[in-house]
Design an enzyme around this catalytic site. Structure first.
Site, PDB file in Angstrom:
ATOM      1  N   TRP A 112     -25.553 -24.024   0.203  1.00 54.52           N
ATOM      2  CA  TRP A 112     -24.291 -23.814  -0.536  1.00 54.52           C
ATOM      3  C   TRP A 112     -24.151 -24.734  -1.728  1.00 54.52           C
ATOM      4  CZ3 TRP A 112     -22.576 -19.279  -0.289  1.00 54.52           C
ATOM      5  CH2 TRP A 112     -22.754 -18.522   0.875  1.00 54.52           C
ATOM      6  N   ASP A 164     -16.813 -28.869  -1.485  1.00 53.82           N
ATOM      7  CA  ASP A 164     -16.778 -27.533  -0.873  1.00 53.82           C
ATOM      8  C   ASP A 164     -16.646 -27.753   0.636  1.00 53.82           C
ATOM      9  OD1 ASP A 164     -17.240 -25.102   0.315  1.00 53.82           O
ATOM     10  OD2 ASP A 164     -19.132 -24.694  -0.722  1.00 53.82           O
ATOM     11  N   LYS A 199     -13.398 -19.128   7.795  1.00 55.47           N
ATOM     12  CA  LYS A 199     -13.993 -19.849   8.929  1.00 55.47           C
ATOM     13  C   LYS A 199     -12.895 -20.503   9.761  1.00 55.47           C
ATOM     14  CE  LYS A 199     -17.558 -20.146   5.622  1.00 55.47           C
ATOM     15  NZ  LYS A 199     -18.543 -19.262   6.154  1.00 55.47           N
TER      16      LYS A 199
END
Ligand code: PMP
Length: 363
Positions: free
Chosen positions: A102, A176, A200
């Site tokens: 990511w 992030d 999530k």
């Protein structure tokens, strides 16, 4: 009804009481005679719910007053671009700390809007990621921002704590936190911007969050579309255009549920217990292996490999029969991965370990 345990990395399992309340309110939300999806985002009832969810999120995060919470869209990926657009000038440096798939994407998405500099890269010779490089080894340049991914969902690598980049003239720390927001307390004194998709630990896909220190607002590049301008969103309390109304509603229910569990400190204790149970079992087993260096092991996403990869298909088929879903590892990593976000109860991890034990015994 006993539902299977869903170990998906995201979109991920939501707390069952939240789904039950959403189902009960589907046809008639708060006496409106319609679902919350059919209500105007300009109505008083919607705005009250919207503000309550923002207040509860602020409470859960113990967020200082100098930060604002923005409810936006475009996923975490959209904000990989929008953050540099909002807080960097085109010739400003953005340090990137690469610890998994990511952060690699964040660096790529930021490229058109700033001068991306790779300050650290933990990639192993065979393309994996197993640790966070020591802070002292990072090659930080004077910058407008330094980006980290606090929990690498694909590789299962997590920052144990946040670095103090401000003391190195490295600009705002941009985090992030898509896959570990609300799973543990955050030290906001180190953070400039925290962002992520909701799918999530928060709610359904389609809602994205940007939590930004207010002194970083008002610097957007001229090309920034108005829907991506954080000052515009802040000034309008995230209602400058039609937001993800159902996403905000469900997130609000998740925040109520989390407050009932005792908030982030309480859920962190359970998360620690769940992760320890699974890692301890994997570590003593001769059949399963997790390769991430111990201090950087994620408490949310736990990748593991079977010693005999030829058994993968059988492991997955039997796990589904045992009511344990979505354990297949990311295609770039292989093996298995158990994502155990806030809404995964301890009983779910106990069921997984019992299944793994039995599979080991019979193979
Ligand atoms: N960052 C992290 C840590 C993620 O886990 C994900 C999604 N799995 C993303 C970014 C991308 O999120 P989105 O699909 O919302 O753009």
């Amino acid at each position: 009804m006993q539902r299977p345990y869903n170990f998906a990395p995201g979109p991920a399992a939501l707390p069952q009481p939240v789904l039950e309340q959403a189902a009960a309110e589907m046809l008639d939300w708060q006496g409106a005679g319609m679902s919350v999806m059919e209500v105007s985002h300009r109505s008083a009832a919607f705005e009250e719910m919207h503000n309550r969810s923002l207040d509860n999120l602020r409470k859960l995060l113990k967020l200082p007053d100098d930060f604002t919470i923005l409810y936006l869209q475009g996923g975490a990926s959209g904000h990989n671009a929008a953050i540099p657009m909002n807080i960097c000038a085109p010739d400003d440096v953005a340090n990137m700390v690469i610890t998994g798939a990511w952060s690699v994407k964040s660096a790529k998405d930021a490229q058109p809007y700033c001068q991306v500099h790779e300050a650290a890269n933990a990639k192993t010779a065979d393309g994996g990621f197993l640790h966070v490089p020591e802070f002292a080894s990072w090659d930080l340049k004077p910058a407008a921002m330094t980006l980290i991914c606090s929990n690498e969902t694909v590789h299962g690598v997590q920052f144990p704590e946040f670095p103090d980049v401000a003391s190195h003239d490295a600009g705002a720390l941009v985090v992030d936190c898509s896959s570990d927001i609300l799973s543990r307390p955050f030290d906001w004194s180190k953070i400039g911007v925290a962002f992520g998709g909701a799918q999530k630990n928060i709610g359904p896909a389609g809602l994205a969050l940007v939590i930004i220190r207010k002194d970083l607002l008002g610097k957007a590049q001229a090309i920034t579309p108005r829907v991506w301008n954080y000052q515009t969103a802040h000034d309008a309390n995230s209602l400058h255009h039609t937001p993800s109304t159902y996403g905000i509603y469900l997130a609000g229910l998740v925040f109520d549920w989390l407050l009932e569990q005792g908030g982030v400190d309480a859920i962190e204790q359970i998360n620690n217990q769940k992760a320890a149970l699974l890692y301890d079992y994997i570590d003593q087993s001769s059949m399963y292996e997790n390769r991430v260096q111990v201090p950087y092991r994620s408490k949310m996403n736990i990748p593991f490999f079977l010693a005999d990869e030829a058994l993968n298909a059988e492991f997955l088929a039997q796990s589904v029969d045992a009511g344990l879903l979505n354990l297949r590892g990311h295609r770039s990593v292989g093996g298995m991965r158990a994502s155990i976000y806030n809404s995964m109860p301890l009983a779910g991890v106990q069921a997984l370990v019992a299944f793994m034990q039995e599979f080991e015994r019979t193979h």
